[in-house]
Design a protein around this motif. Structure first.
Motif, mmCIF file in Angstrom:
data_model
loop_
_atom_site.group_PDB
_atom_site.id
_atom_site.type_symbol
_atom_site.label_atom_id
_atom_site.label_comp_id
_atom_site.label_asym_id
_atom_site.label_seq_id
_atom_site.Cartn_x
_atom_site.Cartn_y
_atom_site.Cartn_z
ATOM 1 N N SER A 36 0.811 -1.211 0.000
ATOM 2 C CA SER A 36 0.000 0.000 0.000
ATOM 3 C C SER A 36 0.849 1.268 0.000
ATOM 4 O O SER A 36 0.358 2.336 0.276
ATOM 5 C CB SER A 36 -0.928 0.011 1.217
ATOM 6 N N SER A 37 2.128 1.147 -0.291
ATOM 7 C CA SER A 37 2.960 2.347 -0.327
ATOM 8 C C SER A 37 3.516 2.525 -1.733
ATOM 9 O O SER A 37 3.590 1.583 -2.518
ATOM 10 C CB SER A 37 4.091 2.263 0.685
ATOM 11 N N LYS A 38 3.861 3.764 -2.020
ATOM 12 C CA LYS A 38 4.474 4.053 -3.316
ATOM 13 C C LYS A 38 5.518 5.135 -3.132
ATOM 14 O O LYS A 38 5.480 5.916 -2.183
ATOM 15 C CB LYS A 38 3.435 4.461 -4.350
ATOM 16 N N LEU A 56 9.546 11.038 -2.422
ATOM 17 C CA LEU A 56 8.637 10.785 -1.303
ATOM 18 C C LEU A 56 8.210 9.327 -1.302
ATOM 19 O O LEU A 56 8.019 8.727 -2.361
ATOM 20 C CB LEU A 56 7.361 11.624 -1.446
ATOM 21 N N THR A 57 8.032 8.781 -0.122
ATOM 22 C CA THR A 57 7.382 7.485 0.028
ATOM 23 C C THR A 57 6.088 7.759 0.755
ATOM 24 O O THR A 57 6.081 8.429 1.790
ATOM 25 C CB THR A 57 8.260 6.496 0.816
ATOM 26 N N LEU A 58 5.000 7.269 0.175
ATOM 27 C CA LEU A 58 3.679 7.487 0.757
ATOM 28 C C LEU A 58 3.038 6.148 1.071
ATOM 29 O O LEU A 58 3.140 5.200 0.297
ATOM 30 C CB LEU A 58 2.786 8.251 -0.218
ATOM 31 N N SER A 59 2.381 6.098 2.200
ATOM 32 C CA SER A 59 1.574 4.948 2.574
ATOM 33 C C SER A 59 0.143 5.455 2.599
ATOM 34 O O SER A 59 -0.228 6.204 3.506
ATOM 35 C CB SER A 59 1.996 4.413 3.939
ATOM 36 N N GLY A 60 -0.612 5.091 1.590
ATOM 37 C CA GLY A 60 -1.925 5.707 1.416
ATOM 38 C C GLY A 60 -1.701 7.152 1.045
ATOM 39 O O GLY A 60 -0.989 7.469 0.100
ATOM 40 N N ARG A 61 -2.254 8.056 1.834
ATOM 41 C CA ARG A 61 -2.049 9.495 1.587
ATOM 42 C C ARG A 61 -1.034 10.093 2.552
ATOM 43 O O ARG A 61 -0.755 11.286 2.513
ATOM 44 C CB ARG A 61 -3.387 10.223 1.708
#
Length: 128
Positions: A36-38, A56-61
């Motif tokens: 769930s991260s990008k 940036l690494t995002l998990s969800g928002r």
């Protein structure tokens, strides 16, 4: 005799639970789950002393990591950037957006960081 039977049944039940318990496998050392991260990288921004790009690494928002992957190369700029970028990375995690303060003595680095950061945020909002 009743205690022995009870103890035996309890032990059997405990072993059965352990044997049938399923867990999600852990990733190998040094790797993270990415279901769930990008990770996105913003466009490089000119600081007047070189280019800066933020990943940036995002998990969800939620932003879970911010890091400048490209920055100025002159010795003085590297010294200023190293100090400023570390603070900017932390401020992004606190703010969870591109509205971070300018670091005193690193105005151009801060401005370029914010531009690249906003580019990464914009890119992350686009559907895949």
């Amino acid at each position: 005799m009743k205690r022995a039977v009870l103890a035996l049944l309890t032990t059997i039940a405990g072993v059965a639970l352990i044997v049938t318990h399923r867990t999600t496998p852990m990733p190998p050392a040094g790797m993270t789950r990415t279901t769930s991260s990008k990770t996105v990288t913003g466009d490089p921004a000119d600081t007047g002393h070189g280019m800066i790009a933020v990943t940036l690494t995002l998990s969800g928002r939620r932003i879970t990591r911010a890091a400048a992957v490209q920055h100025a190369t002159s010795p003085r700029s590297r010294q200023v950037s190293a100090r400023a970028i570390a603070r900017l990375d932390q401020e992004v995690l606190t703010a969870q957006n591109a509205h971070v303060d300018t670091i005193s003595g690193a105005t151009m680095t801060s401005d370029g960081y914010r531009r690249s950061l906003q580019s990464a945020l914009d890119r992350s909002a686009r559907p895949r």
